[in-house]
Enzyme design. Sequence first.
Site, PDB file in Angstrom:
ATOM      1  N   SER A 281       0.859  -1.185   0.000  1.00 52.96           N
ATOM      2  CA  SER A 281       0.000   0.000   0.000  1.00 52.96           C
ATOM      3  C   SER A 281       0.894   1.232   0.000  1.00 52.96           C
ATOM      4  CB  SER A 281      -0.942  -0.034   1.207  1.00 52.96           C
ATOM      5  OG  SER A 281      -1.820   1.065   1.201  1.00 52.96           O
TER       6      SER A 281
ATOM      7  N   HIS B  40      -2.566  -1.128  -3.226  1.00 51.10           N
ATOM      8  CA  HIS B  40      -3.618  -0.154  -2.929  1.00 51.10           C
ATOM      9  C   HIS B  40      -3.207   1.184  -3.531  1.00 51.10           C
ATOM     10  CE1 HIS B  40      -4.316  -2.650   0.983  1.00 51.10           C
ATOM     11  NE2 HIS B  40      -4.876  -3.216  -0.077  1.00 51.10           N
TER      12      HIS B  40
ATOM     13  N   ASP C  50      -4.160  -5.094   6.171  1.00 53.18           N
ATOM     14  CA  ASP C  50      -4.663  -5.934   5.085  1.00 53.18           C
ATOM     15  C   ASP C  50      -3.636  -6.994   4.703  1.00 53.18           C
ATOM     16  OD1 ASP C  50      -6.298  -6.852   3.002  1.00 53.18           O
ATOM     17  OD2 ASP C  50      -5.387  -5.467   1.563  1.00 53.18           O
TER      18      ASP C  50
END
Length: 357
Positions: free
Chosen positions: A173, A200, A293
Amino acid sequence: MTDGKIDVLVAEDFAVTRMFLVRLLESDPQIRVVGAVGDGQAAVDFVLKNRPDVVLMDLYMPKLDGFEATRRIMETRPLPIVICSAVADPRELDIIFRSLEAGAVACIEKPVGSGHAQFETNAANLLQTVKLMSEVKVVRRLARSGPAPAAAARPAPSLRAPAEIKLVGIGTSTGGPPVLQSILAGLSKDFPAPVLVVQHIARGFLTGMADWLRQTSGLQVHIGSYGTLPLPGHVYLAPDDFHMGIGASGQIVLTREGPENGLRPAVSFLFRSLAEAYGPNALGVLLTGMGKDGAAELKLMRDKGAITIAQDSESSVVHGMAGAAIALGGVTHVLPADKIAAALVSLVNNRSNKARN
């Protein structure tokens, strides 16, 4: 940062947008705008004379563009720089990722007017990103005329995999694109396993990232499509707003099932599918990023016998996802960013060669 407030410099050439961003930032009581300039040279000059905690940087500006301003700041007085782009012009995508390569810590979508359906989401993301990035530790980037050496040129860690690795999954991310680029640049075109990636990133940036990774790594980089059989040495990025995983038949699966950890695509979906479909024949890598995540699912992969790698805290922009996986006991190897490519080459090549012999 004084009196608990985050000092922000706004660099944006369009006066109306500049004032809009100033008002938006100052709507948060934790943020104080200490400067607002209309060109890249003015941004560099401000940083050299002052010390904001964060720079919110536009791309196309007079005198110096956002990339050149970022490069000069990171070579002289480094601090967290957040690229803020409308992503309206495909030409901007290349400069966004070159700016990240030069040291910018994040790229976000520029909020549109308050009447737009996405305004609240984009505005909240901007404020959250600025606050989180204000705490990121950055280092001076050395001026250089050529590309950075590939990660594969570094000595490979002495690692062994218990089974043949047939597929590599990577999740990341915030701060991920430059690390992902350095990893892929360290893999050869004949790397014997496919690589599936969940990054992400704001909607609209993905095509530009795929092009940038393709150009800078020399690998075949695709945006994943349903039913594709992943090929060795090819890289597949999860598309905007779709979870991506691998099915029992070895083909890519895409779904618009509900978000996981508030995200779609989610690293958790990818890693869970790898654990179920490949068990010890998969390898999972969790890089820099906010949140958690993929952390529990990386542990699931390890429980199924897979090798798992997490980026270390020192080389991460945000040690959230990788740190959570380490805390859960889901990681077999914790490595700095510049050693991960060599580790993948060592692990995947060794097992693949043994399997063929």
